[in-house]
Design a protein around this motif. Structure first.
Motif, PDB file in Angstrom:
ATOM      1  N   GLN A 165      -7.921   8.467  -4.515  1.00 64.74           N
ATOM      2  CA  GLN A 165      -6.751   7.611  -4.368  1.00 64.74           C
ATOM      3  C   GLN A 165      -5.566   8.298  -3.693  1.00 64.74           C
ATOM      4  OE1 GLN A 165      -6.210   5.393  -7.895  1.00 64.74           O
ATOM      5  NE2 GLN A 165      -4.135   4.851  -7.392  1.00 64.74           N
ATOM      6  N   GLU A 205      -2.928  12.197   1.192  1.00 64.67           N
ATOM      7  CA  GLU A 205      -1.670  12.857   1.482  1.00 64.67           C
ATOM      8  C   GLU A 205      -1.886  14.354   1.313  1.00 64.67           C
ATOM      9  OE1 GLU A 205       1.094  11.086  -1.256  1.00 64.67           O
ATOM     10  OE2 GLU A 205       0.309   9.139  -0.656  1.00 64.67           O
ATOM     11  N   VAL A 244       3.657   5.402  -0.886  1.00 65.80           N
ATOM     12  CA  VAL A 244       4.275   4.350  -0.088  1.00 65.80           C
ATOM     13  C   VAL A 244       3.394   3.121  -0.028  1.00 65.80           C
ATOM     14  CG1 VAL A 244       5.542   3.917   2.026  1.00 65.80           C
ATOM     15  CG2 VAL A 244       4.975   6.252   1.392  1.00 65.80           C
ATOM     16  N   ARG A 245       4.001   1.992  -0.280  1.00 69.64           N
ATOM     17  CA  ARG A 245       3.321   0.714  -0.101  1.00 69.64           C
ATOM     18  C   ARG A 245       3.884   0.086   1.161  1.00 69.64           C
ATOM     19  NH1 ARG A 245      -0.036  -1.606  -3.413  1.00 69.64           N
ATOM     20  NH2 ARG A 245      -0.485  -3.800  -3.114  1.00 69.64           N
ATOM     21  N   GLN A 284      -1.073  -3.348  -9.422  1.00 66.60           N
ATOM     22  CA  GLN A 284      -1.240  -2.368  -8.336  1.00 66.60           C
ATOM     23  C   GLN A 284      -2.084  -1.171  -8.753  1.00 66.60           C
ATOM     24  OE1 GLN A 284       2.505  -1.172  -6.762  1.00 66.60           O
ATOM     25  NE2 GLN A 284       2.877  -3.124  -5.777  1.00 66.60           N
ATOM     26  N   LEU A 330      -6.314   0.195  -9.565  1.00 60.01           N
ATOM     27  CA  LEU A 330      -7.694  -0.090  -9.207  1.00 60.01           C
ATOM     28  C   LEU A 330      -8.296  -1.219 -10.056  1.00 60.01           C
ATOM     29  CD1 LEU A 330      -9.539   1.046  -7.051  1.00 60.01           C
ATOM     30  CD2 LEU A 330     -10.549   2.501  -8.795  1.00 60.01           C
ATOM     31  N   LEU A 365      -4.236  -6.460  -2.939  1.00 66.82           N
ATOM     32  CA  LEU A 365      -4.334  -5.911  -4.288  1.00 66.82           C
ATOM     33  C   LEU A 365      -4.551  -4.401  -4.345  1.00 66.82           C
ATOM     34  CD1 LEU A 365      -6.514  -8.561  -6.170  1.00 66.82           C
ATOM     35  CD2 LEU A 365      -4.058  -8.258  -6.232  1.00 66.82           C
ATOM     36  N   SER A 366      -4.761  -3.750  -3.199  1.00 66.89           N
ATOM     37  CA  SER A 366      -5.035  -2.315  -3.243  1.00 66.89           C
ATOM     38  C   SER A 366      -3.886  -1.556  -3.893  1.00 66.89           C
ATOM     39  CB  SER A 366      -5.220  -1.777  -1.829  1.00 66.89           C
ATOM     40  OG  SER A 366      -6.498  -2.084  -1.378  1.00 66.89           O
ATOM     41  N   PRO A 367      -4.226  -0.530  -4.688  1.00 63.66           N
ATOM     42  CA  PRO A 367      -3.166   0.315  -5.227  1.00 63.66           C
ATOM     43  C   PRO A 367      -2.381   0.951  -4.075  1.00 63.66           C
ATOM     44  CG  PRO A 367      -5.274   0.847  -6.241  1.00 63.66           C
ATOM     45  CD  PRO A 367      -5.553  -0.108  -5.123  1.00 63.66           C
ATOM     46  N   THR A 368      -1.132   1.276  -4.340  1.00 67.18           N
ATOM     47  CA  THR A 368      -0.306   1.904  -3.317  1.00 67.18           C
ATOM     48  C   THR A 368      -0.978   3.174  -2.811  1.00 67.18           C
ATOM     49  OG1 THR A 368       1.656   1.036  -4.367  1.00 67.18           O
ATOM     50  CG2 THR A 368       1.964   2.893  -2.885  1.00 67.18           C
ATOM     51  N   GLY A 369      -1.141   3.277  -1.515  1.00 69.27           N
ATOM     52  CA  GLY A 369      -1.735   4.471  -0.930  1.00 69.27           C
ATOM     53  C   GLY A 369      -3.252   4.465  -0.899  1.00 69.27           C
ATOM     54  N   PHE A 370      -3.864   3.391  -1.377  1.00 69.27           N
ATOM     55  CA  PHE A 370      -5.323   3.306  -1.420  1.00 69.27           C
ATOM     56  C   PHE A 370      -5.816   2.726  -0.099  1.00 69.27           C
ATOM     57  CE2 PHE A 370      -9.346   1.281  -2.730  1.00 69.27           C
ATOM     58  CZ  PHE A 370      -9.922   2.309  -3.450  1.00 69.27           C
TER      59      PHE A 370
END
Lengths: 346, 543
Positions: A26, A30, A69-70, B414, B416, B494-499
């Motif tokens: 996940q 980064e 970051v979203r 947000q 999995l 729906l993906s988690p942030t950064g996924f």
């Protein structure tokens, strides 16, 4: 029989083995040194990943603070923060334009910034109430195909684009925050009725919608359209790859409403549980390093005095722009309704 | 009196002892199964329920929006596209199925496999390729430029959406029609011939009517897919439901409108299903009386062989070779230019798909058992409700979950698990269907034997049912895996942030007009899809 068993065992093993992966992967994209503080900031960014991610990574490298970051559309991210209410995980909201920041400020979703942050930029480029601050400046321009048009053939006002001679030749990005903010600006300068009329004229003229500024510049370079309504800096990214692309920016003269200056900015979301750290990020984005990055890498106007814009740009104070207070651009909802009612947005 | 009564009782017991038992394997506690299924149904339908509340919350403004000319335009756009795609898919799918199943077409097997390969290309990748190939200043136009072609008719809008969706959905028609053709009784065709009909008449009046149920199934699947597809209509800028809902969601503050449009879409999808059910009631296509079917004789194509080959060739060229060719071209152009991290998106994609397949495989068991073994009106309803995800476009599920989780489930919002929940809602029916048909194929006598040998319910489940149903369960899970991997709208929302996943990488690259970044993730996605499809087909063959 043997094969079948192996195939089954393999597919079972594959599923089991992969099931655990996303948890591990996940955050893996980064590249982070050993975090000093182990803290994590959540940023909602209406700015495109390719433009903002490099400088956020530098922040992480220098401070050890992880940044998650979203990315999304600016209006989308603002609406998500409103929807989430008290549950919002966002600490910082980075917007592509002043309008969305103003809209969040109006809904009381931003907390005030300290004066040492605010005063880094001239008063014109920050919120009157001190709720958000501009990070970089951008000018609204026409980008045009230099093989299809010479500068003399270009219209002198954005209002001329509803003329039949431009039918099907112009591109815009109605879902893009910078464009939407520009329409809010038109409403302030021309009034709602004239703006509605202009939008209707543009739609009737077959103005072609694109997803974003970058796609418009690409379409102009390809000759798909002759002219597009964009922010000034996208073109320079293409010019950096190939100096010979047949496209140029055109700054509308005489303070035409088509020549607006807007900012990309940031604010701290009021439900953040680490406002101090959030402010630290914004301070970093106003630092020498980040401002130079905006000037040299994204070809925007740095807003902190002392950092010079790229040599290719006409200096900010030499642009002929209409008089407009960026804090007044907050009425995004009416603009969106108007875009929708005129058919600019489906 | 008294004597006769006492005499009757043992008789009844004796009869009962010899009466065949309808179900041997009684699930440990049917009520527990019902409860679990109810829980699953609740989990699947809660977010949609919230969408209803949300839309209702819009009040009069919502009603005005619902009846607005623009909403009606969206409805007619979607219906028009669906109709056109279904018609085209049938016009391509039926002849293709017939050619590959019933004629002496050269290289039949090759054409079949190549023609079905379009299934592994997600429609959004296909649409991107068509834009690159046939779009303004695209590859085709630059090839034609020396001949003075300045511009091509625009690919954007209806025709582009129609082309990309049709070419990636016609296999939904091919598969059932082909199966029906292979199972058809040749005696009917032969009788018709002997009664003086020529080949065409036989096809129109005997073969085609028998194909109707299979065609209906295929066309229904195509219609459902067309209504729910997001990528192709968004890229082709055709204002069908999913594009407009997405635009409303991403560029508007008024979230209620997206909810209202979503519900209209669900209503239309449900109406379609009901219509199909009603039409299906009138059909009777079975063989009366016993008899033995002979092997089918392939039809000699004769001088029609050339057009038939041209038809298959065109299909494979446009549907498979062109998109893959453009991808390879981009990959070559992008090679060395941009270094990108492919490993993590690929691992994330495969991981999320694998996890969903596992979850769905397990979750599908209670409703599947209920549907296979304990049929009552209540149970049938419960199972039908668990199939709800079938009619919910991915975008609608995702939207409902975003709203619901943001307001009520801040802890998992947000993350999995929410993404997996979104995927599972959507693809649970695939797994239930496959699992329950595997369960119905197990002879209850086997379980009776196990019970008579002293096994308890758990042992029966583990040692008899599980091994026998395993192939079906795994097939369902593989199908889920394949579907999740290609899924775009749920992943985007729906993906988690950064996924980052392969589909989101592809979408972002296209949005930022970085075509050279598109080739690699797209080809990896297609390759993994093709591989899992291959494994699946292999399994099927062995079983």
């Amino acid at each position: 029989m043997q094969l079948k068993r192996i195939a089954r065992a393999a597919s079972c093993a594959l599923m089991l083995a992969t099931a655990a992966l996303p948890l591990a992967a996940q955050n893996a994209n980064e590249i982070v040194p050993v975090p000093l503080s182990g803290e994590t900031l959540t940023v909602y960014s209406g700015r495109t990943e390719s433009l903002i991610a490099p400088i956020l990574e530098q922040f992480t490298a220098e401070t050890g603070v992880q940044v998650e970051v979203r990315y999304g559309n600016t209006a989308e991210m603002a609406a998500v923060i409103l929807e989430e209410g008290d549950n919002s995980p966002a600490d910082v909201f980075i917007a592509q334009d002043a309008g969305a920041l103003g809209a969040l400020a109006q809904e009381n979703r931003l907390s005030p910034l300290p004066s040492d942050i605010l005063e880094r930029v001239p008063a014109a480029y920050r919120s009157d109430d001190g709720l958000w601050v501009g990070l970089s400046g951008r000018a609204r321009v026409f980008v045009y195909n230099t093989e299809a048009l010479s500068e003399e053939e270009l219209p002198t006002s954005i209002l001329d684009l509803t003329d039949p001679q431009w039918a099907g030749r112009v591109g815009w990005a109605p879902t893009n925050a910078s464009f939407q903010s520009h329409v809010t600006g038109l409403r302030l300068l021309l009034g709602d009725d004239a703006t509605r009329e202009w939008l209707e004229g543009m739609v009737a003229n077959g103005t072609i919608p694109y997803d974003n500024n970058r796609a418009i510049v690409q379409a102009v370079i390809d000759g798909e359209i002759d002219l597009g309504l964009v922010n000034h800096y996208y073109l320079y990214g293409f010019l950096a790859d190939d100096p010979d692309v047949p496209a140029a920016n055109y700054y509308l003269p005489g303070g035409d409403p088509g020549a607006l200056i807007n900012v990309a900015g940031a604010g701290v979301v009021n439900t953040s549980d680490q406002p101090g750290l959030a402010q630290r990020l914004i301070l970093y984005l106003l630092g020498q390093n980040a401002q130079t990055y905006f000037a040299e890498n994204t070809y925007e106007y740095p807003l902190v005095p002392g950092v010079e814009p790229s040599f290719q740009l006409i200096p900010l104070d030499e642009l002929e722009v209409p008089d407009l207070d960026l804090s007044d651009l907050s009425d995004l909802q009416t603009t969106l309704d108007m875009l929708s009612e005129t058919g600019a947005l489906p | 009196m008294q004597i006769s009564q006492t005499a009757r009782t043992p008789l009844r017991t004796t009869l009962a002892r010899y009466a065949p038992r309808s179900t041997a394997f009684k699930p440990p506690a049917p009520t527990a199964l019902q409860l679990i299924t109810l829980l699953i149904v609740a989990l699947v339908s809660l977010p949609i329920g919230y969408l209803v509340i949300r839309a209702a919350g819009a009040g009069e403004a919502g009603l005005a929006y619902l009846l607005d000319g623009r909403t009606l335009k969206v409805i007619s756009n979607s219906l028009l596209l669906t109709g056109a795609v279904v018609a085209a898919a049938a016009l391509i799918g039926v002849p293709f199925a017939w050619l590959t199943a019933r004629t002496d077409l050269p290289f039949r097997r090759f054409w079949l496999v190549a023609g079905l390969l379009t299934m592994v290309i997600p429609s959004y990748i296909g649409a991107m390729m068509y834009i690159a190939a046939f779009g303004p200043r695209g590859l085709l136009q630059s090839l034609l430029e020396p001949f003075g072609v300045q511009s091509l008719p625009s690919i954007y809008g209806f025709w582009g959406a129609w082309l990309s969706i049709t070419l990636f959905t016609y296999p939904y028609v091919v598969l059932p029609v082909r199966a029906a053709l292979l199972n058809m009784d040749p005696a009917l065709d032969e009788s018709a011939r002997s009664l003086g009909m020529n080949r065409w008449k036989v096809f129109w009046r005997v073969t085609l009517p028998q194909l109707r149920p299979a065609m209906a199934t295929g066309m229904l699947l195509t219609a459902l897919y067309t209504l729910s597809d997001f990528g192709a209509v968004a890229l082709m800028r055709y204002d069908a439901f999913t594009r407009v809902i997405y635009l409303q969601y991403t560029s508007s503050f008024d979230r209620n409108r997206a909810a209202i449009l979503s519900l209209v879409l669900v209503a239309i999808t449900l109406a379609l299903l009901v219509m199909e059910r009603l039409a299906a009631r009138k059909r009777h296509n079975y063989r009366i009386g016993v008899g033995c079917q002979r092997t089918l004789q392939p039809v000699a194509l004769g001088r029609w062989r050339i057009p038939a080959l041209a038809f298959c060739g065109t299909l494979v060229t446009v549907g498979v070779l062109a998109p893959v060719g453009v991808l390879a071209y981009w990959l070559a152009r992008g090679a060395g230019e941009i270094t990108m991290d492919l490993l993590h998106p690929a691992l994330n994609t495969v991981g999320a798909s694998g996890l969903t397949a596992l979850v769905v495989g397990v979750v599908a068991l209670p409703p599947a058992l209920l549907s296979a073994r304990a049929s009552s009106r209540l149970n049938r309803w419960l199972v039908q409700l668990a199939y709800l995800g079938n009619v919910l476009p991915g975008l609608v599920v995702a939207l409902a979950l975003v709203y619901f989780a943001a307001n009520y489930l801040p802890n998992v919002y947000q993350t999995l698990p929410i993404l997996i929940l979104g995927y599972s809602t959507r693809f649970l029916p695939l797994s239930i269907g496959s699992t329950s048909s595997a369960l119905t194929q197990i002879n209850p006598r086997l379980e009776e034997v196990g019970r008579s040998m002293g096994l308890n319910s758990f042992q029966i489940a583990r040692r008899i049912v599980a091994p026998l149903a395993r192939a079906g369960i795994l097939a369902g899970m593989a199908l889920v895996f394949l579907s999740v991997m290609k899924e775009l709208p749920t992943t985007l929302l729906l993906s988690p942030t950064g996924f980052v996943t392969l589909p989101t990488e592809i979408w972002t690259a296209h949005n930022q007009v970085q075509m050279s970044r598109l080739g690699a993730p797209s080809l990896v996605l297609i390759a993994v899809s093709a591989l899992s499809l291959f494994i699946m087909l292999r399994q099927e063959k062995h079983d």
